[in-house]
Scaffold this active site. Structure first.
Site, PDB file in Angstrom:
ATOM      1  N   LYS A  68      33.088  40.600  44.531  1.00 49.27           N
ATOM      2  CA  LYS A  68      34.301  41.353  43.786  1.00 49.27           C
ATOM      3  C   LYS A  68      33.812  42.738  43.375  1.00 49.27           C
ATOM      4  O   LYS A  68      34.768  43.223  42.500  1.00 49.27           O
ATOM      5  CB  LYS A  68      34.665  40.187  42.597  1.00 49.27           C
ATOM      6  CG  LYS A  68      35.314  38.894  42.710  1.00 49.27           C
ATOM      7  CD  LYS A  68      35.838  38.205  41.736  1.00 49.27           C
ATOM      8  CE  LYS A  68      35.453  38.323  40.464  1.00 49.27           C
ATOM      9  NZ  LYS A  68      36.102  37.423  39.493  1.00 49.27           N
TER      10      LYS A  68
ATOM     11  N   LYS B  47      31.469  43.071  41.015  1.00 49.68           N
ATOM     12  CA  LYS B  47      31.076  43.090  39.530  1.00 49.68           C
ATOM     13  C   LYS B  47      29.643  42.893  39.757  1.00 49.68           C
ATOM     14  O   LYS B  47      29.111  42.146  40.262  1.00 49.68           O
ATOM     15  CB  LYS B  47      32.045  42.121  39.000  1.00 49.68           C
ATOM     16  CG  LYS B  47      33.381  42.613  38.892  1.00 49.68           C
ATOM     17  CD  LYS B  47      34.028  41.581  37.922  1.00 49.68           C
ATOM     18  CE  LYS B  47      35.301  41.967  37.429  1.00 49.68           C
ATOM     19  NZ  LYS B  47      36.165  41.237  36.340  1.00 49.68           N
TER      20      LYS B  47
HETATM   21  N1  C2G Z   1      41.890  39.251  30.334  1.00 47.94           N
HETATM   22  C1  C2G Z   1      42.982  39.522  29.480  1.00 47.94           C
HETATM   23  N2  C2G Z   1      42.717  40.399  28.845  1.00 47.94           N
HETATM   24  C2  C2G Z   1      41.634  41.305  28.715  1.00 47.94           C
HETATM   25  C3  C2G Z   1      40.707  41.181  29.708  1.00 47.94           C
HETATM   26  C4  C2G Z   1      40.765  40.102  30.442  1.00 47.94           C
HETATM   27  O1  C2G Z   1      43.860  38.671  29.442  1.00 47.94           O
HETATM   28  N3  C2G Z   1      41.781  42.350  28.030  1.00 47.94           N
HETATM   29  C5  C2G Z   1      42.024  38.106  31.445  1.00 47.94           C
HETATM   30  C6  C2G Z   1      42.173  38.685  32.817  1.00 47.94           C
HETATM   31  O2  C2G Z   1      43.658  38.964  33.204  1.00 47.94           O
HETATM   32  C7  C2G Z   1      41.689  37.197  33.683  1.00 47.94           C
HETATM   33  C8  C2G Z   1      40.706  36.317  32.689  1.00 47.94           C
HETATM   34  O3  C2G Z   1      40.877  37.185  31.526  1.00 47.94           O
HETATM   35  O4  C2G Z   1      43.018  36.253  33.708  1.00 47.94           O
HETATM   36  C9  C2G Z   1      39.316  36.714  33.113  1.00 47.94           C
HETATM   37  O5  C2G Z   1      39.284  38.164  33.364  1.00 47.94           O
HETATM   38  P1  C2G Z   1      37.923  38.708  34.435  1.00 47.94           P
HETATM   39  O6  C2G Z   1      36.561  38.061  33.683  1.00 47.94           O
HETATM   40  O7  C2G Z   1      37.897  40.235  34.586  1.00 47.94           O
HETATM   41  O8  C2G Z   1      38.133  38.152  35.621  1.00 47.94           O
HETATM   42  P2  C2G Z   1      38.651  38.647  37.016  1.00 47.94           P
HETATM   43  O9  C2G Z   1      37.821  39.808  37.442  1.00 47.94           O
HETATM   44  O10 C2G Z   1      40.062  39.057  36.616  1.00 47.94           O
HETATM   45  O11 C2G Z   1      38.515  37.454  38.113  1.00 47.94           O
HETATM   46  O12 C2G Z   1      39.794  34.632  41.761  1.00 47.94           O
HETATM   47  C10 C2G Z   1      40.473  35.285  40.618  1.00 47.94           C
HETATM   48  C11 C2G Z   1      39.171  36.347  40.001  1.00 47.94           C
HETATM   49  O13 C2G Z   1      38.107  35.622  39.909  1.00 47.94           O
HETATM   50  C12 C2G Z   1      39.542  36.763  38.607  1.00 47.94           C
END
Ligand code: C2G
Length: 129
Positions: free
Chosen positions: A44, A46
């Site tokens: 991803k 990350k």
């Molecule tokens: N999130 C949120 N508000 C933020 C930051 C994150 O609501 N300020 C939510 C994201 O929208 C997501 C969840 O927290 O639904 C997890 O975010 P991340 O850890 O950044 O995960 P992501 O990279 O989006 O991975 O297969 C799907 C992926 O694994 C999603």
């Protein structure tokens, strides 16, 4: 009682993550969270501060989370939905439309993100201390 599933990295857990998880849990009553493994994180693009084991432990400690599974790849969602008898797949609106194909298997919801907070911003702020 409906079972909800979501996925994410959840590095440096912050209130945006917690808001999302609590809102998803409220949709069904049971919440399963797929936490991205370190290997999948690299796919991803990350690099987490916390290891998969640490991130999984922190997420599983949340009162609103019933179960944590490993997220190994993009393709596992359909199998997970079947295996865990998922009623609702939910994720942040930053993914709007990206998982619509799952609507053949369960309800798909995209929820608004919490503004003004992100793991990236936290890392920048911490690096300046
Ligand atoms: N999130 C949120 N508000 C933020 C930051 C994150 O609501 N300020 C939510 C994201 O929208 C997501 C969840 O927290 O639904 C997890 O975010 P991340 O850890 O950044 O995960 P992501 O990279 O989006 O991975 O297969 C799907 C992926 O694994 C999603």
């Amino acid at each position: 009682m409906k079972t909800v599933i979501t996925y994410g990295t959840f590095d440096l857990l912050h209130v945006g993550h917690v808001n999302m998880l609590e809102r998803l849990a409220d949709l069904g009553g049971k919440l399963i969270v797929g936490v991205s493994t370190d290997e999948f994180n690299l796919l991803k693009g990350k690099h987490s501060v916390y290891s998969y084991a640490e991130r999984a432990k922190i997420v599983s400690a949340l009162r609103c989370v019933d179960q944590v599974i490993a997220e190994h790849d993009w393709q596992q969602k359909k199998k997970d939905i079947e295996q865990y008898q998922i009623d609702i797949f939910g994720i942040g609106a930053d993914w709007q439309g990206k998982f619509d194909e799952l609507s053949a298997n369960c309800e798909v919801v995209y929820l608004p993100r919490t503004p003004s907070i992100s793991t990236t911003d936290l890392k920048k702020a911490l690096s300046k201390i």
